[in-house]
Design a protein around this motif. Structure first.
Motif: not given
Length: 394
Positions: A127-148
């Protein structure tokens, strides 16, 4: 907690806090629908079809398993509202809201954060993650903004962004409609339920639909909260009806069995006719999303208001067992698609040549891995926090 003071409650409800086993059965069906979509999707990606009968493909009802997410939404809308109405204080206060949001946080956040960290850590083989920035991805998901903003971790995480926003909004909406008459209350909620469909059509019309592919449709029209909340509000409407004796009797007057049968027919036809998203039926899909949410609402109400065969079937021990771990399985299952495909490739290579055999080999491996991971997440993370949540009294 119920308030026995002289001041009137915002909602007049009876004491109906007990568990509704039929809802557990519906939740079990919801996770099975989602799982079967993701068992057939890799096969279709590789082979193009599963088993054709004329112009129809056996894969169609399985591909439409995305409808399970909409069933989850209807259930969430119902259960949140059902519990709020039964515990609504005589005087709306900040403490009540904080306790409510605290319970919601404990219910969803720990297992979700654990799943996000597991995805980011790449501990699941292949399983591979395609995120360019782990910190940015983590912030998006912790703020529950991934639907946008989209999820570059696990696509299924989009629905958590929708639900968390609803958890914040629902009690505020209930407060503002609380002083309306039952009829006006339902009208106001019906407008909220209809609004996403209108917005989806408008969004699609302005997005050059002829150039859309499935991922673009999904992240532009399907996933954003304001476009995906119709099922949640239909669940709210079902809970308001269930909480009011007069409204309950109006449903019974329509004949509970008839409501159940109509709902089932609509769902079966919707699921079996065409592969809505995957087949590029984008404009039709904007309407179908509302239709199936309404049908799931009818199925929910009929199952808890009448002792029908559907009600008995939904009390199945197996469905209720799946319901218990459904959240953890939902969070984890997509991470195991590459591993399950690789295990078939290594140990059952002859099955890859033909779509049906490939599906039959892949499905039990994928389901076993998903359920095992779901059980692990449930017992190590989800359940301890559920026990803590139950100690908080509204």
């Amino acid at each position: 907690m119920h308030n026995s003071g002289a001041k009137p409650r915002y909602f007049s409800v009876t004491d109906r806090i007990g568990r509704l086993p039929e809802l557990d059965g519906l939740r079990g069906i919801a996770i099975l629908l989602v799982l079967f979509r993701h068992t057939v999707r890799p096969i279709i990606d590789q082979h193009g079809s599963l088993l054709r009968v004329g112009s129809w493909d056996l894969a169609i009802p399985l591909l439409n398993g995305w409808m399970g997410v909409d069933l989850f939404f209807v259930l969430s809308g119902f259960l949140i509202t059902h519990h709020l109405l039964n515990r609504w204080p005589a005087r709306f206060n900040q403490g009540f809201m904080l306790r409510y949001w605290g319970k919601r946080l404990l219910r969803t956040f720990p297992a979700y954060v654990a799943a996000v960290l597991i995805a980011l850590s790449s501990v699941i083989p292949l399983f591979e993650v395609n995120a360019e920035s782990a910190s940015h991805t983590l912030a998006i998901h912790l703020l529950f903004l991934q639907d946008y903003f989209g999820s570059d971790l696990v696509a299924a995480f989009w629905s958590l962004g929708v639900e968390e926003k609803f958890y914040l909004l629902c009690p505020l909406v209930l407060f503002y409609v609380s002083r309306l008459t039952p009829r006006r209350k339902l009208i106001a909620l019906a407008v909220l339920a209809l609004l996403p469909t209108l917005l989806r059509v408008a969004t699609l019309a302005g997005s050059h639909a002829q150039y859309l592919n499935y991922p673009a449709f999904f992240w532009t029209v399907r996933s954003p909260f304001h476009l995906a909340m119709d099922g949640l509000w239909i669940g709210v409407i079902c809970a308001v009806i269930y909480a009011n004796e007069q409204l309950r009797e109006s449903i019974r007057a329509l004949n509970v069995r008839r409501v159940a049968n109509i709902s089932l027919v609509v769902l079966v036809v919707s699921m079996s006719s065409v592969a809505w998203f995957d087949g590029g039926w984008y404009y039709a899909s904007t309407i179908v999303l509302a239709v199936i949410a309404l049908a799931f609402g009818g199925l929910l109400l009929s199952s808890i208001l009448g002792q029908s065969r559907i009600s008995k079937a939904l009390r199945s021990v197996w469905l209720r067992a799946m319901s218990t771990i459904s959240y953890s399985v939902y969070l984890m299952h997509l991470m195991f698609v590459p591993l399950a495909l690789d295990l078939v490739r290594r140990f059952l290579p002859a099955f890859e040549a033909q779509a049906v055999l490939h599906f039959l080999a892949f499905t039990p491996i994928f389901l076993a891995l998903s359920v095992t991971a779901g059980l692990a997440l449930h017992f190590t993370v989800e359940k301890p926090f559920l026990i803590l949540k139950d100690k908080i009294r509204l």
